[in-house]
Design a protein around this motif. Structure first.
Motif, PDB file in Angstrom:
ATOM      1  N   LEU A  73       0.828  -1.208   0.000  1.00  0.00           N
ATOM      2  CA  LEU A  73       0.000   0.000   0.000  1.00  0.00           C
ATOM      3  C   LEU A  73       0.862   1.257   0.000  1.00  0.00           C
ATOM      4  CD1 LEU A  73      -2.900  -0.902   2.466  1.00  0.00           C
ATOM      5  CD2 LEU A  73      -3.059  -0.530   0.007  1.00  0.00           C
ATOM      6  N   GLY A  74       1.935   1.228   0.773  1.00  0.00           N
ATOM      7  CA  GLY A  74       2.829   2.384   0.793  1.00  0.00           C
ATOM      8  C   GLY A  74       3.494   2.612  -0.546  1.00  0.00           C
ATOM      9  N   LEU A  75       3.920   1.507  -1.195  1.00  0.00           N
ATOM     10  CA  LEU A  75       4.556   1.636  -2.504  1.00  0.00           C
ATOM     11  C   LEU A  75       3.571   2.127  -3.564  1.00  0.00           C
ATOM     12  CD1 LEU A  75       6.757  -1.589  -2.524  1.00  0.00           C
ATOM     13  CD2 LEU A  75       7.556   0.772  -2.371  1.00  0.00           C
ATOM     14  N   ALA A  76       2.251   1.882  -3.372  1.00  0.00           N
ATOM     15  CA  ALA A  76       1.247   2.379  -4.318  1.00  0.00           C
ATOM     16  C   ALA A  76       1.165   3.902  -4.307  1.00  0.00           C
ATOM     17  CB  ALA A  76      -0.114   1.775  -3.998  1.00  0.00           C
ATOM     18  N   GLY A  77       1.697   4.517  -3.279  1.00  0.00           N
ATOM     19  CA  GLY A  77       1.788   5.975  -3.244  1.00  0.00           C
ATOM     20  C   GLY A  77       0.491   6.706  -2.984  1.00  0.00           C
ATOM     21  N   PRO A  78      -0.237   6.387  -1.900  1.00  0.00           N
ATOM     22  CA  PRO A  78      -1.399   7.230  -1.579  1.00  0.00           C
ATOM     23  C   PRO A  78      -0.932   8.664  -1.332  1.00  0.00           C
ATOM     24  CG  PRO A  78      -0.802   5.821   0.282  1.00  0.00           C
ATOM     25  CD  PRO A  78       0.022   5.360  -0.877  1.00  0.00           C
ATOM     26  N   ALA A  79      -1.643   9.606  -1.918  1.00  0.00           N
ATOM     27  CA  ALA A  79      -1.189  11.000  -1.854  1.00  0.00           C
ATOM     28  C   ALA A  79      -2.382  11.939  -1.803  1.00  0.00           C
ATOM     29  CB  ALA A  79      -0.307  11.330  -3.062  1.00  0.00           C
ATOM     30  N   VAL A  80      -2.156  13.100  -1.250  1.00  0.00           N
ATOM     31  CA  VAL A  80      -3.159  14.162  -1.195  1.00  0.00           C
ATOM     32  C   VAL A  80      -2.550  15.416  -1.824  1.00  0.00           C
ATOM     33  CG1 VAL A  80      -4.329  13.257   0.834  1.00  0.00           C
ATOM     34  CG2 VAL A  80      -2.391  14.801   1.132  1.00  0.00           C
ATOM     35  N   PRO A  81      -3.378  16.303  -2.369  1.00  0.00           N
ATOM     36  CA  PRO A  81      -2.855  17.520  -2.991  1.00  0.00           C
ATOM     37  C   PRO A  81      -2.097  18.389  -1.993  1.00  0.00           C
ATOM     38  CG  PRO A  81      -5.131  17.168  -3.625  1.00  0.00           C
ATOM     39  CD  PRO A  81      -4.836  16.187  -2.524  1.00  0.00           C
ATOM     40  N   ALA A 264       5.138  14.959  -8.280  1.00  0.00           N
ATOM     41  CA  ALA A 264       5.703  15.023  -6.935  1.00  0.00           C
ATOM     42  C   ALA A 264       5.552  16.416  -6.336  1.00  0.00           C
ATOM     43  CB  ALA A 264       7.178  14.620  -6.974  1.00  0.00           C
ATOM     44  N   LEU A 265       5.543  17.439  -7.178  1.00  0.00           N
ATOM     45  CA  LEU A 265       5.354  18.794  -6.674  1.00  0.00           C
ATOM     46  C   LEU A 265       3.900  19.066  -6.310  1.00  0.00           C
ATOM     47  CD1 LEU A 265       7.586  20.831  -9.157  1.00  0.00           C
ATOM     48  CD2 LEU A 265       8.084  20.306  -6.776  1.00  0.00           C
ATOM     49  N   ARG A 266       2.977  18.430  -7.017  1.00  0.00           N
ATOM     50  CA  ARG A 266       1.559  18.703  -6.822  1.00  0.00           C
ATOM     51  C   ARG A 266       0.944  17.886  -5.693  1.00  0.00           C
ATOM     52  NH1 ARG A 266      -1.077  16.981 -11.852  1.00  0.00           N
ATOM     53  NH2 ARG A 266      -2.957  17.780 -10.855  1.00  0.00           N
ATOM     54  N   PHE A 267       1.562  16.725  -5.357  1.00  0.00           N
ATOM     55  CA  PHE A 267       0.965  15.838  -4.352  1.00  0.00           C
ATOM     56  C   PHE A 267       1.950  15.566  -3.223  1.00  0.00           C
ATOM     57  CE2 PHE A 267      -1.549  14.919  -8.109  1.00  0.00           C
ATOM     58  CZ  PHE A 267      -2.822  14.797  -7.596  1.00  0.00           C
ATOM     59  N   ARG A 268       1.396  15.325  -2.031  1.00  0.00           N
ATOM     60  CA  ARG A 268       2.184  14.913  -0.876  1.00  0.00           C
ATOM     61  C   ARG A 268       2.043  13.400  -0.733  1.00  0.00           C
ATOM     62  NH1 ARG A 268       4.144  18.063   2.823  1.00  0.00           N
ATOM     63  NH2 ARG A 268       2.647  19.719   2.308  1.00  0.00           N
ATOM     64  N   ASP A 269       3.174  12.704  -0.927  1.00  0.00           N
ATOM     65  CA  ASP A 269       3.181  11.245  -0.912  1.00  0.00           C
ATOM     66  C   ASP A 269       3.120  10.741   0.529  1.00  0.00           C
ATOM     67  OD1 ASP A 269       3.466   8.570  -1.371  1.00  0.00           O
ATOM     68  OD2 ASP A 269       5.340   8.719  -2.497  1.00  0.00           O
ATOM     69  N   LEU A 270       2.049  10.017   0.859  1.00  0.00           N
ATOM     70  CA  LEU A 270       1.879   9.440   2.193  1.00  0.00           C
ATOM     71  C   LEU A 270       2.380   8.008   2.254  1.00  0.00           C
ATOM     72  CD1 LEU A 270      -1.727  10.741   2.996  1.00  0.00           C
ATOM     73  CD2 LEU A 270       0.459  11.840   3.508  1.00  0.00           C
ATOM     74  N   GLY A 271       2.943   7.501   1.163  1.00  0.00           N
ATOM     75  CA  GLY A 271       3.394   6.122   1.097  1.00  0.00           C
ATOM     76  C   GLY A 271       4.399   5.730   2.166  1.00  0.00           C
ATOM     77  N   PRO A 272       5.434   6.542   2.440  1.00  0.00           N
ATOM     78  CA  PRO A 272       6.388   6.163   3.489  1.00  0.00           C
ATOM     79  C   PRO A 272       5.750   5.975   4.854  1.00  0.00           C
ATOM     80  CG  PRO A 272       7.316   7.890   2.099  1.00  0.00           C
ATOM     81  CD  PRO A 272       5.881   7.738   1.696  1.00  0.00           C
ATOM     82  N   TYR A 273       4.730   6.788   5.168  1.00  0.00           N
ATOM     83  CA  TYR A 273       4.076   6.662   6.471  1.00  0.00           C
ATOM     84  C   TYR A 273       3.248   5.383   6.540  1.00  0.00           C
ATOM     85  CZ  TYR A 273       5.322  11.588   6.405  1.00  0.00           C
ATOM     86  OH  TYR A 273       6.007  12.761   6.301  1.00  0.00           O
ATOM     87  N   VAL A 274       2.577   5.034   5.426  1.00  0.00           N
ATOM     88  CA  VAL A 274       1.803   3.794   5.403  1.00  0.00           C
ATOM     89  C   VAL A 274       2.733   2.596   5.502  1.00  0.00           C
ATOM     90  CG1 VAL A 274       0.206   2.388   4.046  1.00  0.00           C
ATOM     91  CG2 VAL A 274      -0.053   4.876   4.101  1.00  0.00           C
ATOM     92  N   ALA A 275       3.853   2.635   4.760  1.00  0.00           N
ATOM     93  CA  ALA A 275       4.800   1.519   4.807  1.00  0.00           C
ATOM     94  C   ALA A 275       5.415   1.369   6.195  1.00  0.00           C
ATOM     95  CB  ALA A 275       5.895   1.722   3.757  1.00  0.00           C
TER      96      ALA A 275
END
Length: 290
Positions: A73-81, A264-275
């Protein structure tokens, strides 16, 4: 921009495989260090009951699969603007084609067409914008310019006497747009019309236009949108009074949608936190058996 996105969604394909492996492991039963292969099941259960073998490995045995699922799930890169995302100028060009036939020019919907065109100018995001007016014939009022503010006055003064001819030929407008946007990468044509004059030749010209790579978008001035059903390959369509879907499409160049650095500039990647949550089930593997 959506409220949630997956930057690398292909990693989700690992979840069904992990679920299948976890189910297989659960149905096989707890690992007994190889004794389960040579001992009858009743004897194995008795040894667990008397404490000679650990019998609390069923749930723990699923912990590695849970950890692997969280990592996937973390590697899938859930992200928010990102609220602090930079505004990037788009590339390519936008053409606005406004229907100035008598059914539009002499009715209140002309104000809707003008307002929608003005909103497109503001949503251009640095892209060059041009203007086409059509009735019985089509005219290139302005070639695409990187200063779309110059078109605001021309759009504001549109009226019943603006066009010299009568009739409604959107086919001519699409043909003119195809010539103007030929060899222009990342091009959009926004057709603002009440649907008058759209026939088989219009549909054929729309197909030729989109075949060159230009995206066709519609802003409708009539509540009856059945006439527009003839047009295939429309990227976005909306009423002129609520042009949101079309504005969102023209506000960002398609090349930006495919650029990982811009994403990467437009979204904040939450993947590391999920992983990182995978550490919790992994810590359970270090618990001493009772």
């Amino acid at each position: 921009m959506t409220d949630f996105a997956l930057l690398r969604p292909w990693w989700l394909a690992a979840l069904p495989l992990l679920a299948a492996l976890a189910l297989w492991s659960w149905r096989r039963g707890p690992d007994a260090g190889g004794w389960e292969q040579v001992m009858p099941a009743p004897m194995l259960m008795a040894m667990r009951r008397f404490g000679h073998l650990s019998g609390d490995t069923g749930r723990i045995g699923l912990f590695p699969f849970l950890a692997a699922g969280l990592i996937a799930l973390g590697l899938a890169g859930p992200a928010v603007p990102r609220t602090d995302a930079p505004v990037l100028a788009g590339s390519g060009a936008i053409l606005i084609a406004i229907d100035m036939s008598p059914s539009v020019a002499t009715s209140p919907v002309l104000a809707d067409a003008q307002a929608a065109a003005a909103q497109i100018l503001r949503a251009a995001n640095g892209r060059a914008v041009g203007l086409i007016l059509y009735a019985g014939e089509a005219y290139d009022v302005a070639a695409p310019t990187e200063d779309p503010a110059t078109l605001e006055t021309q759009i504001a003064v549109l009226g019943p006497d603006t066009m010299p001819g009568k009739g409604s030929r959107p086919t001519a407008a699409l043909a003119l747009a195809r010539q103007m946007l030929l060899n222009v990468p990342d091009a959009d044509l926004v057709l603002i019309s009440d649907g008058g004059g759209i026939d088989a030749s219009t549909a054929a010209e729309a197909e030729r236009l989109t075949g060159t790579g230009t995206r066709l978008m519609l802003l409708t001035l009539s509540q009856d949108a059945s006439a527009f059903a003839r047009l295939a390959g429309v990227s976005a369509s909306a009423p002129a009074r609520a042009p949101g879907p079309v504005l969102r499409r023209v506000s960002a160049a398609s090349s930006f949608r495919r650029d990982r650095a811009v994403t990467a500039l437009r979204f904040r990647d939450l993947g590391p936190y999920v992983a990182a949550l995978a550490l919790l089930p992994l810590l359970g593997l270090f618990r001493r058996p009772e």
